[in-house]
Design an enzyme around this catalytic site. Structure first.
Site, PDB file in Angstrom:
ATOM      1  N   GLU A  17      40.681  -6.420  57.872  1.00 37.41           N
ATOM      2  CA  GLU A  17      41.258  -7.226  56.802  1.00 37.41           C
ATOM      3  C   GLU A  17      41.634  -6.388  55.591  1.00 37.41           C
ATOM      4  OE1 GLU A  17      39.382 -10.001  59.568  1.00 37.41           O
ATOM      5  OE2 GLU A  17      38.752  -8.099  58.672  1.00 37.41           O
ATOM      6  N   HIS A  20      32.014 -18.619  60.274  1.00 36.12           N
ATOM      7  CA  HIS A  20      33.402 -19.066  60.389  1.00 36.12           C
ATOM      8  C   HIS A  20      33.655 -20.400  59.693  1.00 36.12           C
ATOM      9  CE1 HIS A  20      32.599 -16.452  63.861  1.00 36.12           C
ATOM     10  NE2 HIS A  20      33.881 -16.201  63.909  1.00 36.12           N
TER      11      HIS A  20
END
Length: 331
Positions: free
Chosen positions: A67, A136
């Site tokens: 990321e 998540h």
């Protein structure tokens, strides 16, 4: 998808976001999409399915699982004149790119004396309710709403999912768009194309006179359901969809409280240090003498989001919790 003439089109939230991406890619050669699995796989949540075949690998780019690297590449592309759309799989994973977002994207325009705008859009999935467990499922958009130099959006409706992207791409500052994962399968009628969505104002999704239910994103449907239930008992609830979390629309919030004299803030994030706390403080500062009861907050339990369905449901704000809080305010 797509609507023509005066006909409404049946679609899903997922398809609305996909059509927004397709429109952006078609209308501006500077726009490209990048992120983990956005190309050949069609996106982790199926949002970009078919875009690689339509636009090719130069415009729809799969990235390594880093990321920090691909958000940094997006910042560089924006500085060079492109209009990148970066997809981060979930908000939890965005923390790996927080240095790039906070220390680079949000600050470069200021640190350069206005010479280096970063017209970058970052999309990511947020929220729980899908049994994806603690790594998540969290709602961390309030953390990003804390940061000056960026705009934070939370589309909760099909119209906002379809039309928020275009004006976001014209913003000279970085724009973060938080898509609640529970909304992707939501379907409904999408009105014909209209002018671009207003990114500066909250929306009154249901008018009311007795209590203001203030929320955003995946909690909007629960607030509307709570308003329906409250109405059966004679309580008229106004439902406010914040839509833009930074900057907050003070005027819509305070004008609603001036009408109803009571407020319930619904936020799927944890209560401590939450966006709900910011909204509550805003009401206390600007609308204190309009209040007939303390501001109520309905937030997630202060635990990592559980995997087991019943535990997950117990940890999240539910319609019944909103109704109970509203009755506390009104009774």
């Amino acid at each position: 998808m797509g609507a023509g003439g005066t006909q409404e089109a049946r679609t899903t939230y997922r398809e609305a976001v996909r059509e927004a991406l397709r429109e952006a890619l078609r209308s501006d050669d500077r726009v490209f999409l990048m992120g983990e699995d956005v190309g050949r796989y069609g996106g982790c949540f199926g949002v970009s399915l078919g875009l690689l075949e339509e636009f090719g690998p130069e415009r729809v780019r799969d990235t390594p699982l880093s990321e920090s690297a691909f958000v940094g590449a997006g910042i560089g592309a924006a500085l060079a004149g492109m209009r990148p759309i970066v997809e981060i799989m979930t908000v939890n994973f965005s923390l790996l790119a927080l240095d790039q977002i906070l220390n680079n994207a949000a600050t470069l325009l200021h640190m350069s004396g206005g010479q280096l705008p970063v017209p970058l859009v970052i999309r990511m999935t947020t929220g729980a309710g899908r049994q994806l467990a603690a790594q998540h499922s969290h709602s961390l958009e309030g953390w990003y709403a804390h940061i000056p130099g960026i705009r934070v959006l939370a589309p909760a409706t099909l119209v906002d999912a379809r039309h928020m992207l275009a004006p976001a791409l014209t913003d000279p500052d970085p724009v973060l768009i938080f898509e609640h994962g529970s909304l992707y399968n939501v379907s409904g009628e999408l009105p014909p194309p209209a002018e671009s969505v207003d990114l500066d104002h909250a929306a009154i999704r249901r008018p009311g006179t007795d209590v203001s239910l203030i929320t955003y994103g995946g909690s909007l449907a629960k607030a509307l359901a709570a308003a329906d239930e409250l109405a059966t008992g004679g309580v008229s609830a106004e439902v406010i969809d914040l839509r833009t979390l930074r900057p907050l629309d003070h005027a819509v919030i305070t004008s609603s409280v001036a009408r109803t004299h009571r407020a319930v803030v619904v936020d799927e994030a944890w209560r401590t240090g939450s966006l709900a706390g910011e909204v509550s403080a805003l009401i206390a500062e600007e609308s204190f003498y309009d209040l007939d009861a303390p501001v109520e907050r309905v937030c997630s339990a202060e635990v990592p989001i559980p995997y087991a369905r019943r535990l997950e449901e117990a940890a999240l704000p539910q319609t019944a919790d909103i109704v109970t809080a509203a009755h506390r305010a009104v009774d």
